[in-house]
Design an enzyme around this catalytic site. Structure first.
Site, PDB file in Angstrom:
ATOM      1  N   THR B 181       0.848  -1.194   0.000  1.00  0.00           N
ATOM      2  CA  THR B 181       0.000   0.000   0.000  1.00  0.00           C
ATOM      3  C   THR B 181       0.885   1.245   0.000  1.00  0.00           C
ATOM      4  OG1 THR B 181      -0.026   0.047   2.403  1.00  0.00           O
ATOM      5  CG2 THR B 181      -1.762  -1.199   1.318  1.00  0.00           C
ATOM      6  N   GLU B 325      -5.700  -3.675  -1.652  1.00  0.00           N
ATOM      7  CA  GLU B 325      -6.028  -4.924  -0.963  1.00  0.00           C
ATOM      8  C   GLU B 325      -7.056  -5.749  -1.730  1.00  0.00           C
ATOM      9  OE1 GLU B 325      -5.866  -1.938   0.282  1.00  0.00           O
ATOM     10  OE2 GLU B 325      -4.822  -1.895   2.219  1.00  0.00           O
ATOM     11  N   LYS B 435     -14.809  15.218  12.479  1.00  0.00           N
ATOM     12  CA  LYS B 435     -15.726  15.005  13.596  1.00  0.00           C
ATOM     13  C   LYS B 435     -15.983  16.345  14.261  1.00  0.00           C
ATOM     14  CE  LYS B 435     -13.982  10.528  13.334  1.00  0.00           C
ATOM     15  NZ  LYS B 435     -12.688  10.063  12.776  1.00  0.00           N
ATOM     16  N   TRP B 440     -20.534  13.780  11.979  1.00  0.00           N
ATOM     17  CA  TRP B 440     -19.510  13.599  10.951  1.00  0.00           C
ATOM     18  C   TRP B 440     -19.748  14.540   9.774  1.00  0.00           C
ATOM     19  CZ3 TRP B 440     -18.872   7.542  10.267  1.00  0.00           C
ATOM     20  CH2 TRP B 440     -18.294   7.016  11.458  1.00  0.00           C
TER      21      TRP B 440
END
Lengths: 537, 537
Positions: B181, B325, B435, B440
């Site tokens: 990654t 992934e 946040k 959110w």
């Protein structure tokens, strides 16, 4: 070194979950002689849970076989999922098989239950005493008035199940479905499709370079669910969330075309016989099939003239080839980009081929010595295949060995030529190819040429014994109704002579009102040889 | 009961065999700064055999890692097949990674050889002393004049191989490729793609309901082969025999567009940055892209305005989403049939979503308590996935556990809403979501809205610490050149207020000449937080 990838089993549970979760409002429609039935993927999913639970409560164990004896309809689809997803095996029985073959198959597979359409019940009731392992018949009520006797009712069974069934995690190599070949020459031979095979096959059928089944499609499988999984279309359609249309208990051309028109079918699939029957109705302009983007045609070779006639109506026949032993998809005549600029006749030639092996299937052509033949479009040889949805053996059958090469490829029994562009063209079956004077004559090539004659509706060519040449071709011809009694041997022979060497031309002609067909609608050449080969010489 | 299906391993050997056997004359073209290179699948296949043999003679053992450090070109494609098909593992190194991360990765994977483009050699030569396991560098000569030193030449190595290599039968779970990654916050984590994963992924990318890669396509992967297998396109294209075009050592917009025009590209694939850069050139009418049927765009979210602007040029952007992934394909924004009749603005809304999980990938959305959230298009949650091409763990890494649920799903780290029709819309990354006062705020939604403003070229929104609300949004904005210095905070705020609640509106604006980007071209919000979050308050 192993990969870090998940051990995610390829099972029908993925196919079912994707369709029912992502496309709950898509429709599943069943036609037929009664009123049309329609419901959604959501309802289908709910019923599959109940049905699986009901079968478990009935005592069905993993690995046991449940047979079906029915047409294409939504309850058959429910069984396509409920039985395999609980680890049991769905065994589709061909409703057109000879009775002694049915007895053989049911006993060989050791079916524990048979689910049967009520209209087909009389056949099974008669055979019931010959079944060794069947505990119970379960009847799907299709409106017929046949006596049910002590059989269970499908809806009552289903209602006895719980709302939710916890499908077990399965090994992807677990058997999901069973099907027996139509076996014209001997007892049928069975194959058991694994979950992995059927799941991969669903991907295979949904590839852009295959049938391209998509969420944009409305799919009508006229090909029977009782044989070779209706070409895997019920599974592929569910995987991608296509609207599904089933013909129910009528495959008559009028009803099929009506369904296609009413339901906005985009992809129809069936054997040539269906589309041959539908052609005059379409030519008469009776139906609006403007939603149709392609008609998959296979099971036996689609005549070039048929494809041409549909082209002229703006209907795109996509020729496909497969076998019961292959789940069944093997090749599709894709529109090869190199042919875009070709002469229309050449394009049609390739459209009439069986096409390219789809991704997943590997194909080779062997001569009599087991050597690969040239891909020259001329040299005949036997097609052998392998791949993740091809069977490795017949189920519990000591006749298997002859059908596989020593290195494990499946011998298709098809005599083909391979074109330089990788297109497979079937010339014949190994048992039908006519051996004349040490050379091979393709009965299929002659048939296709005959069926392109304007006065001919159907034609089959068989080899008949000949003292000098060993075999010579004989043509069995069904004239179009309006030419009955007027079409002559001479004009057909002259017609063929334009395309074939003289020694290929049929020695004998036989004009018939219909051709004998096998239980899956193919020309029954075995029967023709038995009936006609001796008489005419 | 097991099925009778063949044990046919799903390996890249099938992908390679199909492409080279059925499409020997199809072209593979490489552009870049030097002269364009072109050859056929046949030649590619022959060189793959030689290369595999050469590596074996060099002593490469099954399971050992060969790294590459290079651009997208035909020799990279050769290694994509030659290394994995002999049972070794191809480890693509991201050429844009920080040097200490490269050292970490090479040592962690224990690479034995590194094949490097000559123009990139200086970087590796400098790092060579830090590599623990690398025996030899092998240089692909791309015309650069960097000193080669004692490195092997790729062509000389290849020439030392035999004409034919007998590829061994592999377990389909064998590792084929490795990739780490981009890891902006910590050391990179590696995954090892199995042959099975990459083969199934090739099917996945070729589905009609996915990218639909087909033999009719000419595919240009601008997405790098050094990261996430160029979205699997080199494999999918080979499976179906598509013509392949590689940009070589230049991803500049002009060269990419020139290649697309000259080679008749039908499917282009790249991150939004590429298509943002190409837009003004296309709007100026400088290139004829009439052969293009779709432009796959992913890697980071494609702004709605970008998709709209391409639509107006008759160019169809297909939004896709995936992760390293996941091999990497996860979802594609397919043209849902239900949306055909919808308002164009609604259609565009869904085109700008990440789309539906492709067949093979299962997706769920969990709230903070691990419960599935409603598919209402509003409730945010973390996207988790599973499937046969999703990793189960990181390679040899004790940080793995945090990325998987207890029942084995991969936590994507993406905060999404799921629409009732199954469309995934990414709202944010778990680490980027802002946040504010217990609620959110999606930084991505604000960015996309900002980038739809006519004066804005690029925008990123980050959370900055706030005593009262915990975090508040700050917008980092790059104006279009012609509006540099004239666009104001007030007009952007007024613009956003039309779409968002007041408490969502950025508290601070920062006008910049460019945004920091990660090694794979994504906005580097970690860097932005480090650079700007403290300064501006």
């Amino acid at each position: 070194m192993l990969g870090t990838t998940m051990d995610f089993p390829l099972t029908l549970q993925h196919v079912f979950e994707r369709g029912t979760q992502l496309f709950p409002n898509r429709e599943i429609v069943t036609g037929g002689l009664g009123p049309r039935h329609r419901y959604t993927y959501r309802e289908m999913g709910q019923r599959v849970h109940r049905l699986a639970s009901a079968f478990q409560r009935l005592g069905l164990q993993p690995g046991e076989r449940v047979a079906t004896f029915g047409w294409n309809h939504y309850r058959h689809l429910e069984m396509y999922f409920a039985i395999p997803m609980q680890g049991a095996v769905l065994h589709t029985l061909n409703i057109r098989l000879f009775h002694d073959q049915l007895t053989y198959i049911v006993n060989h597979a050791a079916d524990r239950f048979i689910v049967v359409d009520r209209s087909l019940l009389p056949v099974l009731q008669k055979l019931a005493p010959t079944f060794d392992t069947v505990e119970k018949l379960i009847v799907v009520d299709d409106g017929a008035d046949c006596e049910v006797g002590d059989a269970l009712d499908y809806e009552e069974l289903l209602a006895s199940g719980a709302e939710h069934f916890d499908f077990p995690r399965l090994d992807e190599n677990t058997a999901a479905m069973m099907c027996y070949t139509s076996g014209t020459t001997d007892n049928p031979k069975g194959v058991a499709y694994s979950h992995r095979a059927l799941t991969l096959h669903s991907f295979g059928a949904s590839l852009a370079d295959s049938l391209g089944v998509s969420q944009r499609d409305t799919v009508l499988a006229v090909v029977p669910m009782f044989h070779a999984n209706a070409w895997g279309l019920p599974y592929a359609s569910t995987l991608v969330g296509a609207k599904q249309v089933f013909p129910g208990n009528s495959m008559a051309a009028e009803r099929v075309l009506e369904l296609m028109q009413d339901e906005g079918v985009t992809l129809g699939a069936g054997v040539p016989t269906i589309w041959i029957g539908a052609l005059p109705l379409l030519q008469a302009g009776k139906y609006d099939l403007s939603t149709v983007t392609r008609i998959a045609c296979g099971g036996s070779a689609a005549p070039r003239g048929l494809i041409d006639a549909y082209d002229k109506l703006g209907l795109n026949i996509v020729h496909a080839w497969g076998m019961t032993e292959m789940s069944p998809l093997g090749s599709v005549s894709v529109p090869l980009v190199e042919l875009d600029a070709a002469d229309p006749a050449v394009r049609l030639d390739f459209k009439a081929c069986q096409g390219m092996a789809v991704p997943g299937v590997e194909a080779r052509v062997l001569d009599g010595d087991g050597q690969q033949v040239a891909w020259d479009g001329q040299t005949m040889g036997e097609l052998i295949v392998r791949g993740p949805w091809v069977t490795a053996t017949y189920y519990n059958d000591d006749r298997s060995a002859a059908s596989f090469t020593s290195d494990g490829w499946f011998r298709t029994g098809d005599i083909v030529v391979m074109h330089p562009n990788g297109f497979i063209e079937i010339a014949d079956r190994t048992k039908d190819v006519i051996k004349s004077g040490g050379e091979w004559i393709s009965s299929v090539a002659l048939e296709n040429a005959l069926m392109a004659h304007p006065k001919v509706q159907e034609a089959a060519v068989i080899g008949v014994p000949d003292e000098r040449w060993s075999e010579r071709p004989m043509a069995c011809v069904v004239p179009r109704p309006e030419f009955k009694g007027t079409v002559t041997e001479e004009e057909l022979s002259t017609f063929l002579a334009q395309q074939f060497a003289k020694w290929w031309l049929p020695e004998h002609y036989l004009f018939l009102v219909e051709l004998p067909k096998t239980s899956v609608g193919k020309f029954d050449k075995k029967a023709m040889r038995a009936q006609y080969a001796q008489v005419s010489i």
